[in-house]
Design an enzyme around this catalytic site. Structure first.
Site, PDB file in Angstrom:
ATOM      1  N   ASP A 134      41.934 104.118  53.972  1.00  0.00           N
ATOM      2  CA  ASP A 134      40.989 103.145  54.726  1.00  0.00           C
ATOM      3  C   ASP A 134      39.784 102.848  53.694  1.00  0.00           C
ATOM      4  OD1 ASP A 134      39.927 101.565  56.543  1.00  0.00           O
ATOM      5  OD2 ASP A 134      39.503 103.090  58.223  1.00  0.00           O
ATOM      6  N   TRP A 168      41.734  95.777  54.688  1.00  0.00           N
ATOM      7  CA  TRP A 168      41.473  94.532  55.573  1.00  0.00           C
ATOM      8  C   TRP A 168      41.729  93.099  54.837  1.00  0.00           C
ATOM      9  CZ3 TRP A 168      36.405  97.578  55.140  1.00  0.00           C
ATOM     10  CH2 TRP A 168      36.717  98.806  55.941  1.00  0.00           C
ATOM     11  N   GLY A 169      42.461  93.074  53.698  1.00  0.00           N
ATOM     12  CA  GLY A 169      42.658  91.756  53.343  1.00  0.00           C
ATOM     13  C   GLY A 169      41.613  91.453  52.337  1.00  0.00           C
ATOM     14  N   ASP A 189      40.547  94.402  62.215  1.00  0.00           N
ATOM     15  CA  ASP A 189      41.285  95.220  63.135  1.00  0.00           C
ATOM     16  C   ASP A 189      41.929  94.383  64.256  1.00  0.00           C
ATOM     17  OD1 ASP A 189      40.600  97.647  61.415  1.00  0.00           O
ATOM     18  OD2 ASP A 189      39.593  98.625  63.098  1.00  0.00           O
TER      19      ASP A 189
HETATM   20  C1  GLA Z   1      38.983 101.081  60.302  1.00  0.00           C
HETATM   21  C2  GLA Z   1      40.533 100.832  60.320  1.00  0.00           C
HETATM   22  C3  GLA Z   1      41.319 101.155  61.617  1.00  0.00           C
HETATM   23  C4  GLA Z   1      41.200 102.636  61.869  1.00  0.00           C
HETATM   24  C5  GLA Z   1      39.425 102.863  61.815  1.00  0.00           C
HETATM   25  C6  GLA Z   1      39.220 104.438  61.930  1.00  0.00           C
HETATM   26  O1  GLA Z   1      38.433 100.199  61.318  1.00  0.00           O
HETATM   27  O2  GLA Z   1      40.822  99.440  60.029  1.00  0.00           O
HETATM   28  O3  GLA Z   1      42.667 100.900  61.744  1.00  0.00           O
HETATM   29  O4  GLA Z   1      41.459 103.318  60.980  1.00  0.00           O
HETATM   30  O5  GLA Z   1      38.759 102.348  60.788  1.00  0.00           O
HETATM   31  O6  GLA Z   1      37.677 104.742  61.951  1.00  0.00           O
END
Ligand code: GLA
Length: 368
Positions: A134, A168-169, A189
């Site tokens: 992440d 996230w791009g 997300d």
């Molecule tokens: C980010 C990621 C999610 C998830 C959360 C966990 O928001 O994009 O997919 O893994 O963290 O905290």
């Protein structure tokens, strides 16, 4: 396609599995993971192709141990991750885990910046097959320089592990993802709502050329079965993920799903499109009023088509052969993949009534 692709054979088709986040967030423990793995076998998810059981954020202890290694939460994962991975493997499934490229995970647990090689070795020693990395708390860093550190860390850890890039791009990961990892998130997300689904879909246009064997665009995990959308909306969600050659990571409680949800998640013909061995991602090919046509080339020259209706009324939607690179006079057999019904042979175009917030999913083949 940027710098070319790594082709290590770890994800020849989009990875399929389950991830704890969308349904459970940090309310996870080893019992949930064991029961989920068993339910994946009993429910037919495993037979449908789902392989990876992935724990997301929330598995970690509050601090690294005295040796500087990551540790699992002693109360919720008291038997340890190696034991849990072993139980998942014993069911013929694979095990995945989560960390973060920055100074803390999104939920504030210890993360991996500066410890990439150490953590990759730790995961390898536990028998991990898949790692989601992440992007929280990475101020001043860039994805295109940080994630290759993971590629190298996995190589030297000596165990094949799928690298799931989750930034996230932000840094156009479709440009460097194919040489770095096996899947990369393309946007923020997903949430379990129609509005969120539309927002995500609108960010997938034009990325089709970047996805392919061993490196896939990831529009995020599935919300199918989490209760915030209608069955038609979930079928549309699943149809679009399949035409996008997206990873199919279920995000529901598979221990307690309805037959209707199970039927969506295990639908063989849409899944066969997602897992088509040619590995060509689809893209938007026509938008008319509130109906969109998304299409994908399949092995053998056929096409998968999703007629997607965004409007609050049912609509008549059409796909024209010229949208697919075919001539109007070409003859094509049409099969409806949700209805599991052959519709006949057509020239020029095919149209169907699509329910509100729904999709019709087709497979088109030109007779030999
Ligand atoms: C980010 C990621 C999610 C998830 C959360 C966990 O928001 O994009 O997919 O893994 O963290 O905290």
């Amino acid at each position: 396609m940027g710098l070319g692709r790594q082709r290590d054979g770890l994800a020849p088709t989009p990875p399929m599995g389950w991830n704890s986040w969308n349904r459970f967030q940090t309310a996870i423990d080893e019992r949930l993971v064991r029961e989920t793995a068993e339910a994946m076998v009993e429910s037919g998810m495993k037979d449908a192709g789902y392989r990876y059981v992935v724990i997301d954020d929330g598995w970690e202890a509050k601090a690294r141990n005295a040796e500087g290694d990551l540790e699992s939460d002693p109360d919720r994962f008291g038997s340890g991750i190696a034991d849990l991975a072993g139980r998942v493997h014993a069911l013929g499934l694979r095990f995945g885990i989560y960390t973060d490229a920055g100074t803390a995970t999104c939920q504030g647990f210890p993360a991996s910046l500066g410890n990439e090689a150490r953590d990759a070795r730790r995961f390898a020693s536990w028998g991990v097959d898949y790692v989601k990395v992440d992007w929280c708390h990475t101020e001043g860093l860039r994805g295109r320089t940080q994630y290759p550190i993971w590629t190298e860390a996995f190589r030297s850890a000596g165990r094949p592990m799928v690298l799931s890039i989750c930034e996230w791009g932000r840094d156009r990961p479709w440009e460097w993802g194919p040489t770095t990892g096996h899947l990369w998130r393309t946007c923020w997300d997903i949430q379990d709502s129609w509005a969120s689904l539309i927002g995500v879909i609108d960010h997938q246009r034009g990325l089709g050329a970047h996805g392919g064997p061993d490196g896939w665009n990831d529009p995020d995990m599935l919300e199918v079965g989490n209760g915030g959308m209608t069955p038609d909306e979930y079928r549309a969600h699943f149809s679009l993920w399949c035409v996008l050659a997206a990873p199919l990571m279920a995000g529901n409680d598979v221990r307690a799903m309805t037959d209707e949800v199970r039927a969506i998640l295990t639908a063989p013909e849409p899944i066969a499109v997602d897992q088509d061995p040619l590995g060509r991602q689809g893209d938007l090919v026509r938008a008319e009023r509130s109906c969109e046509v998304w299409a994908r080339e399949l092995q053998g020259g056929g096409r998968a088509v999703v007629l997607f209706n965004r409007s609050p009324r049912s609509e008549e939607a059409v796909v024209r052969w010229t949208d697919l690179g075919w001539g109007p006079q070409d003859r094509a057999r049409v099969r409806d993949l949700w209805e599991r019904a052959d519709r006949g042979t057509f020239t020029e175009a095919y149209s169907a009534t699509v329910p509100t917030h729904g999709a019709v999913m087709l497979r088109l083949a030109r007779p030999d």
